[in-house]
Structures are given as structure tokens and as C-alpha cells.
Motif scaffolding. Sequence first.
Motif, mmCIF file in Angstrom:
data_model
loop_
_atom_site.group_PDB
_atom_site.id
_atom_site.type_symbol
_atom_site.label_atom_id
_atom_site.label_comp_id
_atom_site.label_asym_id
_atom_site.label_seq_id
_atom_site.Cartn_x
_atom_site.Cartn_y
_atom_site.Cartn_z
ATOM 1 N N LEU A 21 15.081 7.054 -0.916
ATOM 2 C CA LEU A 21 13.641 7.151 -0.658
ATOM 3 C C LEU A 21 13.090 5.904 0.013
ATOM 4 O O LEU A 21 12.169 5.995 0.826
ATOM 5 C CB LEU A 21 12.906 7.453 -1.964
ATOM 6 C CG LEU A 21 13.215 8.823 -2.586
ATOM 7 C CD1 LEU A 21 12.426 9.022 -3.875
ATOM 8 C CD2 LEU A 21 12.930 9.948 -1.606
ATOM 9 N N ASP A 22 13.644 4.734 -0.310
ATOM 10 C CA ASP A 22 13.235 3.514 0.402
ATOM 11 C C ASP A 22 13.472 3.665 1.903
ATOM 12 O O ASP A 22 12.638 3.283 2.732
ATOM 13 C CB ASP A 22 14.004 2.302 -0.118
ATOM 14 C CG ASP A 22 13.439 1.745 -1.413
ATOM 15 O OD1 ASP A 22 12.305 2.112 -1.774
ATOM 16 O OD2 ASP A 22 14.138 0.951 -2.077
ATOM 17 N N VAL A 25 10.632 6.188 3.299
ATOM 18 C CA VAL A 25 9.241 5.717 3.384
ATOM 19 C C VAL A 25 9.103 4.560 4.371
ATOM 20 O O VAL A 25 7.991 4.260 4.842
ATOM 21 C CB VAL A 25 8.699 5.292 1.998
ATOM 22 C CG1 VAL A 25 8.711 6.475 1.045
ATOM 23 C CG2 VAL A 25 9.487 4.121 1.417
ATOM 24 N N GLU A 33 6.420 14.005 6.708
ATOM 25 C CA GLU A 33 6.271 14.186 5.274
ATOM 26 C C GLU A 33 7.657 14.178 4.643
ATOM 27 O O GLU A 33 8.648 14.569 5.274
ATOM 28 C CB GLU A 33 5.551 15.502 4.957
ATOM 29 C CG GLU A 33 6.291 16.742 5.416
ATOM 30 C CD GLU A 33 5.609 18.047 5.027
ATOM 31 O OE1 GLU A 33 4.580 17.993 4.330
ATOM 32 O OE2 GLU A 33 6.119 19.126 5.414
ATOM 33 N N ILE A 34 7.717 13.731 3.402
ATOM 34 C CA ILE A 34 8.967 13.678 2.648
ATOM 35 C C ILE A 34 8.828 14.624 1.466
ATOM 36 O O ILE A 34 7.991 14.410 0.579
ATOM 37 C CB ILE A 34 9.264 12.251 2.155
ATOM 38 C CG1 ILE A 34 9.329 11.281 3.334
ATOM 39 C CG2 ILE A 34 10.556 12.213 1.347
ATOM 40 C CD1 ILE A 34 9.279 9.817 2.931
ATOM 41 N N TYR A 52 7.207 7.051 -6.301
ATOM 42 C CA TYR A 52 6.992 7.063 -4.853
ATOM 43 C C TYR A 52 5.771 7.894 -4.478
ATOM 44 O O TYR A 52 5.035 7.547 -3.539
ATOM 45 C CB TYR A 52 8.241 7.591 -4.130
ATOM 46 C CG TYR A 52 9.343 6.571 -4.057
ATOM 47 C CD1 TYR A 52 9.500 5.757 -2.932
ATOM 48 C CD2 TYR A 52 10.234 6.404 -5.117
ATOM 49 C CE1 TYR A 52 10.507 4.809 -2.861
ATOM 50 C CE2 TYR A 52 11.243 5.462 -5.061
ATOM 51 C CZ TYR A 52 11.378 4.658 -3.937
ATOM 52 O OH TYR A 52 12.379 3.719 -3.885
ATOM 53 N N HIS A 56 2.896 6.048 -2.381
ATOM 54 C CA HIS A 56 2.931 6.388 -0.962
ATOM 55 C C HIS A 56 2.080 7.609 -0.606
ATOM 56 O O HIS A 56 2.339 8.297 0.385
ATOM 57 C CB HIS A 56 4.373 6.600 -0.503
ATOM 58 C CG HIS A 56 5.195 5.350 -0.542
ATOM 59 N ND1 HIS A 56 5.141 4.390 0.450
ATOM 60 C CD2 HIS A 56 6.073 4.890 -1.466
ATOM 61 C CE1 HIS A 56 5.954 3.395 0.140
ATOM 62 N NE2 HIS A 56 6.532 3.669 -1.010
ATOM 63 N N LEU A 59 2.397 10.816 1.931
ATOM 64 C CA LEU A 59 3.690 10.812 2.610
ATOM 65 C C LEU A 59 4.770 11.503 1.786
ATOM 66 O O LEU A 59 5.572 12.276 2.317
ATOM 67 C CB LEU A 59 4.117 9.369 2.910
ATOM 68 C CG LEU A 59 5.489 9.157 3.548
ATOM 69 C CD1 LEU A 59 5.554 9.832 4.914
ATOM 70 C CD2 LEU A 59 5.797 7.667 3.667
ATOM 71 N N VAL A 60 4.804 11.228 0.480
ATOM 72 C CA VAL A 60 5.836 11.763 -0.404
ATOM 73 C C VAL A 60 5.241 12.876 -1.264
ATOM 74 O O VAL A 60 4.222 12.681 -1.934
ATOM 75 C CB VAL A 60 6.432 10.663 -1.308
ATOM 76 C CG1 VAL A 60 7.524 11.234 -2.204
ATOM 77 C CG2 VAL A 60 6.983 9.529 -0.458
#
Length: 239
Positions: A21-22, A25, A33-34, A52, A56, A59-60
Motif C-alpha cells: 500500500l505504501d 499511495v 483509486e485504490i 490507510y 489517505h 484515494l484508498v
Amino acid sequence: MIKVSIIVPIYNVEAFLNRCLDSLVMQTYPGMEILCINDGTKDHSQQIVDQYVASHGKLVKSFIKENGGLSDARNFGLKHAKGRYVIFVDGDDWLSSNAIELLMNKAEETGADVVCCGMEYVYSDGSESTYLIEDFDEGNPKEKRKLIFINNSACNKLFRKSLFENYEFPKGMWYEDLASIPAILAKADKIVCVKEPLYKYFQRVNSISHKLNPDERVFDIYKAISKISEEILSMEEYR
């Protein structure tokens, strides 16, 4: 505007999920989008995802479902993806920080339906090896049929999401990439390649492909080959 959706199936990967995930992002490309798909994980992966989501914003995104396997998690993600393009990243793998930018730029420059990249195999003993797709830059698989079989992995490719309309990864089958990706590539009008190892593929000793005594599902490889052969030969362009 969301242009690309990153679909991350998650099942018992708490030891590796932060690294994954690092890398997502921190991507240099905006407009993505994640989608974190918790496939009934039994460890603390969801707590990591929650961190996250909290840090974030939009985004997540987190989704929790009953365990159905990798294919089922990917299919779930596709149903919720808002991007015009999608890419799959397994929860124990990661991307180079500029991966989405390079893949999306290539897709927009060329109008490609699929953009492939190389992979860096990273082994649990610390060793590494690189796989690059060297024998082509771009092409139409309906004219260059060998492009259908350039590489079966779902994870080192950016796909136009429309390729998955009325199509799903086979649930409950090992070798799900072999059973599906060639058919997706066959539907494309243009496939292009970025010759850099942007996808980091972590090789665990207890993974399916490295088991010394796999169960009877190892024979799913024959089912996968039969399935994909029938699907491609049913397409008018390949008869």
C-alpha cells in the motif's frame, strides 16, 4: 476524475501489506483509486487497510467480503472500479513509484487497450531476477496472434476496463490467470509494452507455484488450458 483503478485482493498478507500500500499511495500519477478487497482475511490485514483509509482520504477504499478466492476478489473489485483502466496488484507485491504514470501515459499516447511492463521477481531469500518482454513494442493480437500468449500474468498489465465486460475470472480454480488473461488479450485491438520492470513480484516459498506437495488442484492447469482454448476459438476473429 478517476482514470485508473488499482484492485488489491487481500487475504492473510499482514506481513507484506504496508509495503504494497505504501507503493500505491506514493504513485506519481493523479486521478486514481485504490480498491482494497478484504477476501475474508483471518489476520490483521483489515486494521492495516483501515489506517490507510483514515490517512489517505478518498484515494484508498475498503471493501470486505466473504472468502471466495483470488478470482472472486478481482471480480468484486471490477464491479466497483470507477476508472477507465484497471490494474491488479496482489497484496504481497508492490509497484515502482512511477508505474501508473508510465503505464497510463503510454495508454493515452497510443490508445492501447493493454499496456504491459516487465516484472522484478523478489524472492524471500533476498535474491532477485528480472523479466522483460523484449520481443515486441506494440501490435494487434488479431494480426500478431503470438501476442495473446506474451505473458499470462494479470498483474503486470494495465487493462482498459471495458475488456472485462461480460467476463469474469474463474472462481475456485488455480491458474486463474492462464484461464483468463489470454482471452482478455485476444479481445484487445492494441497491446503495447513498457520495457521496465515496474511490477515487483514477491515469491514466497509457501505460494501455490512453489509447493512441493500441491493438492489435486494442481491439475487445474489442464482445465485452464482447455477453458482458454475454447474461449479464444469461439471468437470470430480466431476461428
